[in-house]
Design a protein around this motif. Structure first.
Motif, short mmCIF file in Angstrom:
data_model
loop_
_atom_site.label_atom_id
_atom_site.label_comp_id
_atom_site.label_asym_id
_atom_site.label_seq_id
_atom_site.Cartn_x
_atom_site.Cartn_y
_atom_site.Cartn_z
N ILE A 46 -8.19 -35.05 -3.22
CA ILE A 46 -9.56 -34.94 -2.69
C ILE A 46 -9.66 -35.65 -1.34
O ILE A 46 -10.26 -35.14 -0.40
CB ILE A 46 -10.59 -35.55 -3.68
N GLU A 102 -7.71 -33.76 1.28
CA GLU A 102 -8.42 -32.52 1.58
C GLU A 102 -9.68 -32.81 2.39
O GLU A 102 -10.00 -32.07 3.32
CB GLU A 102 -8.79 -31.82 0.28
N SER A 103 -10.37 -33.90 2.04
CA SER A 103 -11.59 -34.18 2.77
C SER A 103 -11.29 -34.62 4.19
O SER A 103 -12.07 -34.39 5.10
CB SER A 103 -12.46 -35.19 2.04
N ASN A 114 -10.55 -31.36 5.78
CA ASN A 114 -11.83 -30.67 5.96
C ASN A 114 -12.73 -31.43 6.91
O ASN A 114 -13.68 -30.89 7.43
CB ASN A 114 -12.58 -30.57 4.62
N THR A 174 -14.81 -33.75 5.99
CA THR A 174 -16.13 -33.93 5.41
C THR A 174 -16.11 -35.23 4.62
O THR A 174 -15.05 -35.72 4.25
CB THR A 174 -16.49 -32.79 4.45
N ARG A 195 -7.50 -29.40 9.99
CA ARG A 195 -6.58 -28.72 9.07
C ARG A 195 -5.37 -28.16 9.82
O ARG A 195 -4.36 -27.83 9.22
CB ARG A 195 -7.29 -27.66 8.21
C1 LIG Z 1 -12.50 -28.30 1.70
O1 LIG Z 1 -12.82 -27.01 2.18
C2 LIG Z 1 -12.60 -25.97 1.24
C3 LIG Z 1 -12.86 -24.63 1.92
O2 LIG Z 1 -14.00 -24.70 2.74
C4 LIG Z 1 -13.54 -26.20 0.05
O3 LIG Z 1 -13.33 -25.21 -0.94
C5 LIG Z 1 -13.23 -27.56 -0.57
O4 LIG Z 1 -14.15 -27.86 -1.60
C6 LIG Z 1 -13.34 -28.65 0.50
N1 LIG Z 1 -12.90 -29.92 -0.11
C7 LIG Z 1 -13.49 -31.09 0.10
C8 LIG Z 1 -12.93 -32.25 -0.63
O5 LIG Z 1 -14.44 -31.25 0.87
#
Ligand SMILES: *[C@@H]1O[C@H](CO)[C@@H](O)[C@H](O)[C@H]1NC(C)=O
Ligand SMILES: *[C@@H]1O[C@H](CO)[C@@H](O)[C@H](O)[C@H]1NC(C)=O
Ligand SMILES: *[C@@H]1O[C@H](CO)[C@@H](O)[C@H](O)[C@H]1NC(C)=O
Ligand SMILES: *[C@@H]1O[C@H](CO)[C@@H](O)[C@H](O)[C@H]1NC(C)=O
Length: 275
Positions: A20, A23-24, A27, A29, A271
């Motif tokens: 997570i 990935e964040s 991303n 976020t 990414r």
């Molecule tokens: C990252 O982005 C993907 C695709 O937009 C989304 O499915 C996923 O939930 C996101 N993960 C996080 C941890 O924000």
């Protein structure tokens, strides 16, 4: 057999959270409700890039994981929470006291080693010696560190780049300014202060893919100011990597050392930058 099961269990239980976080970061976020940027800042030692998130997770990345030819960061490190990696630091009273007021995290290299420094607003920070685990109080940043200055980590002894935002005199656009600072007394321990080395220089947009660093206001030389929403950054292998809200911007360090020449910059999403 038992060992294997334990190892597998550990992998399974840590990978979910790690996944997570990675990935964040990719991303870009935040896991929290607010949409603030996840990376707090990046410090550089002689061999490592330390990327620290706002939730106090740390990625310890080998300098060679940064490929300066294609501008990719091969993130082969698992994030570790600072509370687990440096429990003495984490549980240190002063760290807990300032934890929520930290405005910058940076690494200073001095004659005694490499210090991970936490700089709060209007208070003493602390420095953690990455080798010995010693903690020292930083009594110098109170006077000189202003809220809108943040560091850009380098592997240079005593020195780092710093950046801030300034309103353009021309109109309401704000632009990035760069400088470099250095530890007085050549040591983190008991240092009186950190001093700016030069005058602030403006990072200007020369063309769609070129920047120009100058002490003149950008608009006076027919360029635009740059507001990339930078949160931090680092210089490794003679390239700047500035971490914006959505994108990473990279350009040669020469752009700073060789003022008044224009240099190409690259812009890519997280990414794409993080592999
Ligand atoms: C990252 O982005 C993907 C695709 O937009 C989304 O499915 C996923 O939930 C996101 N993960 C996080 C941890 O924000
Ligand atoms: C501010 O000035 C720059 C040129 O220096 C121009 O490109 C930009 O559009 C101006 N912005 C506003 C809001 O007027
Ligand atoms: C810092 O990095 C540069 C460029 O990668 C390298 O040439 C230099 O030797 C490094 N300095 C130290 C003190 O490790
Ligand atoms: C500065 O940039 C110019 C133009 O690219 C180049 O000719 C010159 O060699 C550079 N100087 C240094 C010290 O790198």
């Amino acid at each position: 057999m038992l060992l294997i099961i334990i190892i597998i269990t550990n992998i399974v239980s840590t990978t979910y959270a790690d996944h997570i976080i990675c990935e964040s970061i990719r991303n870009n976020t935040d896991n929290n409700d607010d949409d603030t940027f996840n990376i707090f800042n990046v410090g550089v030692t002689k061999t490592k890039i330390l990327l620290i998130t706002k939730q106090f997770f740390l990625f310890e990345i080998d300098i060679d994981s940064l490929n300066a030819y294609n501008d990719k960061l091969y993130l082969n490190a698992q994030p570790q929470s600072i509370s687990k990696k440096y429990p003495y630091l984490w549980n240190y009273k002063r760290f807990q006291d300032i934890k929520d007021n930290i405005v910058d995290i940076r690494i200073f290299i001095d004659d005694e080693g490499e210090w991970l420094c936490f700089i709060p607003l209007l208070d003493y920070g602390i420095g953690y010696n990455l080798e010995t685990g010693e903690i020292v109080e930083l009594t110098w940043f109170v006077k000189v560190n202003v809220a809108d200055e943040k560091s850009i980590g380098t592997n240079e002894t005593y020195r780092n780049y710093v950046f801030r935002y300034r309103q353009s005199t021309n109109n309401n656009t704000k632009g990035i300014q760069l400088n470099k600072d250095t530890l007085m007394d050549r040591k983190v321990r008991n240092s009186k202060r950190v001093e700016l080395m030069y005058i602030w220089a403006n990072l200007c947009l020369y063309s769609e893919n070129e920047i120009f660093i100058t002490t003149y206001p950008c608009h006076k030389i027919g360029c635009e100011t740059i507001d990339w929403g930078i949160q931090g950054g680092f210089v490794v292998k003679e390239r700047f990597y500035l971490l914006g809200k959505d994108d990473v911007y990279s350009f040669p360090e020469k752009a700073y050392t060789n003022w008044t020449h224009r240099y190409r910059f690259d812009k890519q999403q997280y990414r794409s930058f993080i592999r």
